[in-house]
Design a protein around this motif. Structure first.
Motif, PDB file in Angstrom:
ATOM      1  N   LYS A 243      12.134   5.542  -2.581  1.00 27.62           N
ATOM      2  CA  LYS A 243      11.528   4.326  -3.131  1.00 27.62           C
ATOM      3  C   LYS A 243      11.179   3.315  -2.037  1.00 27.62           C
ATOM      4  CE  LYS A 243      13.479   4.566  -7.748  1.00 27.62           C
ATOM      5  NZ  LYS A 243      12.191   4.966  -8.361  1.00 27.62           N
TER       6      LYS A 243
ATOM      7  N   ASP B 298       9.266   0.088  -2.707  1.00 28.22           N
ATOM      8  CA  ASP B 298       9.109   0.158  -4.160  1.00 28.22           C
ATOM      9  C   ASP B 298      10.448   0.112  -4.898  1.00 28.22           C
ATOM     10  OD1 ASP B 298       7.596   0.452  -6.489  1.00 28.22           O
ATOM     11  OD2 ASP B 298       8.006   2.609  -6.543  1.00 28.22           O
ATOM     12  N   HIS B 299      11.460  -0.433  -4.301  1.00 33.25           N
ATOM     13  CA  HIS B 299      12.763  -0.408  -4.970  1.00 33.25           C
ATOM     14  C   HIS B 299      12.953  -1.666  -5.823  1.00 33.25           C
ATOM     15  CE1 HIS B 299      17.116  -0.206  -5.612  1.00 33.25           C
ATOM     16  NE2 HIS B 299      17.017   1.078  -5.310  1.00 33.25           N
TER      17      HIS B 299
END
Lengths: 344, 344, 344, 344
Positions: B205, B208-209
């Motif tokens: 991720k 994108d976490h």
């Protein structure tokens, strides 16, 4: 060049076949199949690289395979190889089956153990048990190989010659084995999740493992009488490796036993009987096709202890399968198979 | 004695709550729920032993819970806590929610991040972010706690005071975090299987976490301006522990920064600012509710490096939840919470 | 057949050279030296088996070596290779030095970094930095190779082309690296004992690691200006593998950067630029000579993130040394070097 | 409050005593000694935190200790406790010795096993073997405890009652044990380095381990005849935990054996006889003072298999030592000792 196919290539034994064959000078892999991964490229799966990285998984279609391969490795669950093997044999392919379907001669035991009916008893009788150090001559003539289980490989190599020669008692044999987690295959289960294997250690299927009757059948064949084995498997928090601690009663001196085994295996490229006093470690066989074992004795208490190690994915599965292929195809037994371990 | 319930107790954070509360002198667990394990006894599951071993998992029934508990821990997936929290609050229970449902004030960000609508915006505004070292006074008065994410806990504790005091630049903050596998929860997926985590290391991720916006909201609140964070999480082949390596630019000398933080946290029982030069290790917080961190400087290259460690299941989840319970209930903040690590 | 010697063969890089060379079709190892293990057979040490199992460690005697080898690998601590290299070069052997002694052109930096005087500055200038993907043409003509450090290998491969092409900013480069424990060599210290590495994770030598100036020198050469690097190494609880998370600022679109790198490395047998969106893992390079990396972007926050993996003992040391040998000897660059990983 | 001293506190058992005692409501640690670490603060060493973090290691000085402690834990190598114990006993301190010095009644066996003369045979006879489940009544009256070895603890708890009741044969008992690496203590040796334990598994001291005579002495006492034991220890790549697989021959039905043991241990707070069919795991006792075991039978082959687990640092060493302290001091046996495991 020999062309081979791998049926059921998505699991760890399939993947290991591909790794090992990528270093083999005389084998070309022409087809890999997987229902689950059909259409995907090997390089996408597990980030595989090297010679076979661009292979694409296909749906298993025997007709296609037969056109492109001289030999086939079956990496299927027990019961699923029977019909496949029949088809390939009829089309004159050599078949090396990594399941249990062709390991047994006594099919009642097979059926009781695996709860699966055997549809081709005559094939089962024709099949050769793929332990090259013992059945090498028959393997050379065979078209169908029942590749041994991983635990049995680690146990039979030291025990068969001892029983043949009468150097151990036939009773009271106890096998305490520990296997790396890859032996369970690629499974999405909490039981095999990192957090529940790491820093843990557990026994499983005590007095109930399917490799017990497999070992008993082979040992009995060479002992000339029915051998019973106490066998306890455990799950080790490592990826690869089997360590079997085998308790026996020697019927000769430790030195005599040692020398007999050294002699018995002196020409076998993948068996090493360690010098007395040396301890085997699974790191010493990691990534290789070796079985190494050593002999100890508790003289005061009257017991022999044998420590035997293999890499379960190599000598315990895919490497041994390639060793069998080499023999069937008339190649040197050890061609293309790794001997130098990844010690670290 | 305070009676509490744990809703969704079958996962690792539920289990860790039970482990920790079993050593707490003032808390009694009256109900544990799990749809999956309803009817089973805790002692059967994971071989749990100790004070709560005979508890039995129940189907979650708010009515039953309300009768038996003064406070409730919600260990549910994002989105599932909203309605539950509302019911318990209406029945005058204190609610400590371990999901993300009550961590955000900006619900647009919550909705964008979690792809879930928030049905009770007024509750979200009323909820207090459960980081006791920063929000302790509000927590004491709260009835609803949004317990922080594990990564944010390790990052906010060192960064918030530095931003409050203007001791670091507000730009170019980079957080490189590594988490033990229990942070992913109890999941039966190949990605988390032993063989595919052990001896491996992987990022996930990237850019994108979901913890990034959580950290940004809290940091921005104290910086007085919008803070953006580069955050990269990685999966460590260990069961427990988060290690965050945080890159900042100091606006004062290392000594000044160090002394400020030492002073800031001097009365906080679970924060340790390590002496300059000492390195934190995740083993030093294993099983404890500590956040320990240390400060380094690359003077030539003009960067500060902060190393921060927590046990993700304790300070990063269940331990912090109990710390919040202690505060809400008027107990000493550190009551019953472990401080001495399982170094080995 | 090329005959080679390995000086200082008792450590992990020596052992790995032996493992790798045992699979090389054109290399024979004629001498292995180790003061500590002199007189011992390789098969006794680490249970080594395979082609070189019967080699015996000797005291290092350059005269003996020169008679039996065309090339020599030096696996010695920093400072110890200088004199050895000179002797072998005078005797017309090719020298591949795995220490830091011949990695630097700026010997002031070398001396400051390693606290060791350089006695043969002219040799240092003549030496070629053994990163074949970048210095391949010079390596082919070289007699003395300074084999790169493990961390630098993982970092320079993605960064050098980007700096050459001006696709990243020259400032604010941050490298957060994680290395398997074999990178520390074979050391009997509590710090590296099983119980104090396993289940742990720790940073070390923050803002003070000796690979920082090595990387800076090489990057600066291609950037046309002095490059400074923030570099933080960490110790991973795995045997092998380096994972570098590199924070940069792209000066072009992610796609453009990706395509440039794909093109740059398209003929390089050991570099794989992963498709956008794919994550590298150290398991995907285990036992191989690959460097694999992938590119990510946090567009909102204006940062590129590069994830790069190698096996520190192979591409980070012994494998790369053999790749250099291949080039020097006019063999195919990838001859005998493994590409298919031990994924499990 | 009871005041205690820990002599030899720098190793893993000393550290574990400190961890455990920090949670004990009735014990105060007044002195910790270590020649190696004298002058250092516990918080500097291993990053220890919690109640005892500010304790400072001292040179061992019995006079000082006697003034400040009512009881003393000796964490010294075999042979080093004898004289220390004598001094403390003369000064009316209670002594709990974690070495082997006071485990044996037959001092010839002690001397043969440890190659150390015993200078105080009368003390050895006065000492009580600190296995509270068996020797609880004597422990309450004792001033000198020989705390059991880790392997013996895991083996004696299941076997002693069975031999007492005649429920197993006295011959052919085989114990195959696997221990976490902390059992070896804190040692800077390559054999215990991370890279040579991780992903490895090895047996050691086959037919030659010093815990064999210890177990034999205790078993023989209860069997009324001399018991010989085949014992094979192995090194597990985990920090903590012992798993013993014990092969016996039942002289009664599995159910009868099970019920007898359940009954025998029903009031013992730290022994759990698992329900038939359940498997113990070392994760289920991690961090706790439990011994859990379960019984299996291979009926066809006439063998009983007992699986027994402990945490080697707790029930196998420091936890059991505290259990003994509790008994000696008239406190509840389980006071302050952990029962809820760190399953993950």
């Amino acid at each position: 060049m020999i062309s081979v196919a791998i049926v059921g290539a998505s699991g760890y034994t399939g993947l290991e076949l591909l790794r090992l064959l990528s270093y083999h000078p005389e084998v070309e892999v022409t087809t890999i199949t997987s229902r689950e991964l059909a259409g995907k490229c090997l390089s996408e799966v597990y980030g595989f690289s090297g010679k076979f990285a661009s292979l694409i998984f296909e749906e298993p279609d025997p007709e296609v395979i037969c056109k492109k391969a001289q030999a086939v490795f079956l990496c299927l669950p027990a019961g699923k190889s029977q019909e496949m093997a029949r088809i390939f044999l009829e089309n004159d392919l050599k078949v090396i089956d990594l399941s249990a379907d062709f390991r047994f001669k006594n099919l009642e035991v097979y059926q009781k153990t695996y709860k699966i009916e055997h549809k081709f008893p005559e094939l089962a009788q024709k099949a050769v048990y793929g332990l090259p150090e013992i059945y090498g001559e028959e393997i050379k003539e065979a078209s169908l190989i029942g590749n041994p289980g991983c635990y049995p490989t680690s146990v039979l190599i030291p025990l068969i010659p001892l029983l043949m020669e009468g150097l151990i008692e036939k009773e009271e044999i106890i096998v305490d084995s520990k296997s790396g987690t890859s032996g369970a295959g690629r499974k999405a289960e909490n039981y095999y999740s990192f957090c529940e294997v790491n820093e843990d250690f557990k026994a499983y299927k005590v007095a109930d493992h399917r490799h017990t009757p497999e070992m008993e059948e082979k040992l009995s064949q060479f002992a000339g009488t029915s051998i019973r084995l106490i066998f306890t498997p455990h799950l080790l928090p490592v990826n690869r490796g089997i360590f079997s601690t085998i308790y026996v009663k020697f019927r000769a001196s430790l030195n005599r036993v040692y020398e007999y085994l050294r002699d018995f295996y002196k020409d076998k490229p993948f068996v090493e009987v360690l010098s007395l006093g040396r301890y085997p470690r699974i790191s010493e066989v990691r990534g290789t096709n070796f079985c190494k074992f050593s002999l100890f004795e508790d003289k005061e208490r009257g017991r022999g202890i044998i420590l035997s190690v293999i890499d379960n994915l190599v000598k315990g599965a895919s490497g041994q399968a390639i060793q069998n292929l080499n023999l069937i195809m008339g190649l040197p037994e050890d061609l293309g198979l790794p001997k130098s371990p990844l010690f670290v």
